[in-house]
Design a protein around this motif. Structure first.
Motif, short mmCIF file in Angstrom:
data_model
loop_
_atom_site.label_atom_id
_atom_site.label_comp_id
_atom_site.label_asym_id
_atom_site.label_seq_id
_atom_site.Cartn_x
_atom_site.Cartn_y
_atom_site.Cartn_z
N ARG A 1 0.84 -1.20 0.00
CA ARG A 1 0.00 0.00 0.00
C ARG A 1 0.88 1.25 0.00
O ARG A 1 1.84 1.35 0.77
CB ARG A 1 -0.88 0.04 1.24
N ASP B 1 -3.82 -13.48 3.80
CA ASP B 1 -3.43 -12.11 4.17
C ASP B 1 -4.05 -11.80 5.52
O ASP B 1 -5.27 -11.76 5.63
CB ASP B 1 -3.91 -11.08 3.13
N THR C 1 -8.88 -1.70 3.49
CA THR C 1 -9.80 -1.16 2.47
C THR C 1 -10.32 -2.29 1.57
O THR C 1 -11.29 -2.11 0.84
CB THR C 1 -9.08 -0.15 1.55
N SER D 1 -6.01 -4.68 -1.53
CA SER D 1 -5.03 -5.74 -1.82
C SER D 1 -5.75 -7.05 -2.12
O SER D 1 -5.44 -7.73 -3.11
CB SER D 1 -4.09 -5.95 -0.62
C1 PRP Z 1 -0.99 -4.65 4.55
C2 PRP Z 1 -1.64 -5.99 4.85
C3 PRP Z 1 -2.48 -6.24 3.64
C4 PRP Z 1 -2.93 -4.86 3.25
C5 PRP Z 1 -4.34 -4.61 3.66
O1 PRP Z 1 0.10 -4.82 3.71
O2 PRP Z 1 -0.72 -7.01 5.11
O3 PRP Z 1 -1.81 -6.86 2.58
O4 PRP Z 1 -2.06 -3.94 3.92
O5 PRP Z 1 -4.76 -3.34 3.32
P1 PRP Z 1 -5.87 -3.08 2.20
O6 PRP Z 1 -6.99 -4.02 2.49
O7 PRP Z 1 -6.24 -1.65 2.43
O8 PRP Z 1 -5.26 -3.28 0.86
P2 PRP Z 1 1.08 -3.63 3.30
O9 PRP Z 1 0.66 -3.01 2.03
O10 PRP Z 1 1.28 -2.71 4.47
O11 PRP Z 1 2.42 -4.42 2.98
P3 PRP Z 1 3.38 -5.23 3.96
O12 PRP Z 1 2.67 -6.51 4.32
O13 PRP Z 1 4.57 -5.47 3.10
O14 PRP Z 1 3.68 -4.39 5.16
#
Ligand code: PRP
Ligand code: URA
Length: 200
Positions: free
Chosen positions: A93, A120, A125, A128
């Motif tokens: 993100r 995950d 939101t 991802s």
């Molecule tokens: C976090 C988490 C999910 C995502 C969820 O990852 O592990 O993949 O955010 O958020 P969303 O539903 O709003 O998309 P992040 O992007 O922080 O990456 P990371 O796991 O590498 O820290």
């Protein structure tokens, strides 16, 4: 047990060692739960003294952990699904917009019959998760063959995924009501990946 473990993860005073230990325990429980939703077939077994009826999973399993946080769940899932193939999706993100950007994709060959488990621990939101399902569908995976496993999901994110992909089954430990201005889950547990990998 799940709520007890989740309470430890939520606590800001839980250190990295405990956070890792508890998330891995929770992953074992979730992996067991997923088994309930997978198709089985009956088998005949010879016990040392008689014949018995048993079951086994019918289809091959594909795990799709979304990097990074889902790496915490992979060992537990491989303990139950020893022959599962593992495909990776790197989604990160943007800190300002909270929109997830794809930086890595490596899927194995996925057959029509395979059961696909997206991992995950956080659905905020839903951006991802939704991207992950879209990419799997582009690889011809049917929605009904996908199970999404999470630890905490926020209502807006889970609602988005259900609205866009109603046939995907979503399993989680807790659903929190809202997101803050930075699109973090409230109350949530903070940034899962940062807490698990020590990148705070
Ligand atoms: C976090 C988490 C999910 C995502 C969820 O990852 O592990 O993949 O955010 O958020 P969303 O539903 O709003 O998309 P992040 O992007 O922080 O990456 P990371 O796991 O590498 O820290
Ligand atoms: N990712 C996390 O790890 N935590 C949140 O609250 C939102 C996204």
């Amino acid at each position: 047990m799940k709520k007890v473990l989740l309470s430890i993860l939520r606590d800001k005073n839980t250190d990295i060692k405990k956070f890792r230990e508890v998330s891995e325990k929770l992953a074992l429980i979730l992996a067991g739960e997923v088994g309930e939703f997978l198709e089985k077939e009956e088998i005949k077994i010879d016990t040392p003294i008689d014949k018995a009826n048993g079951i086994k999973f019918k289809n091959d399993i594909i795990l799709i952990p979304i990097l990074r946080a889902a790496l915490s769940l992979v060992p537990a899932f491989l303990m139950f699904f020893e022959k599962a193939k593992v495909g990776f999706l790197g989604l990160k993100r943007d800190e300002k917009t909270a929109i997830a950007k794809l930086y890595y994709k490596n899927f194995p060959k996925i057959k029509d019959t395979d059961d696909v488990i997206i991992l995950d621990p956080m659905i905020a939101t839903g951006g991802s998760g939704s991207q992950a399902i879209k990419l799997l569908k582009e690889d011809s995976v049917k929605e009904e063959k996908i199970i999404f496993v999470s630890v905490i999901c926020a209502k807006p994110g889970v609602d988005k995924i259900k609205r866009e992909y109603p046939k995907v089954k979503i399993i989680y430990v807790a659903q929190d009501k809202k997101l803050n201005d930075q699109q973090f889950i409230i109350p949530g547990l903070g940034d899962f990946g940062d807490r698990y990998f020590g990148t705070l």
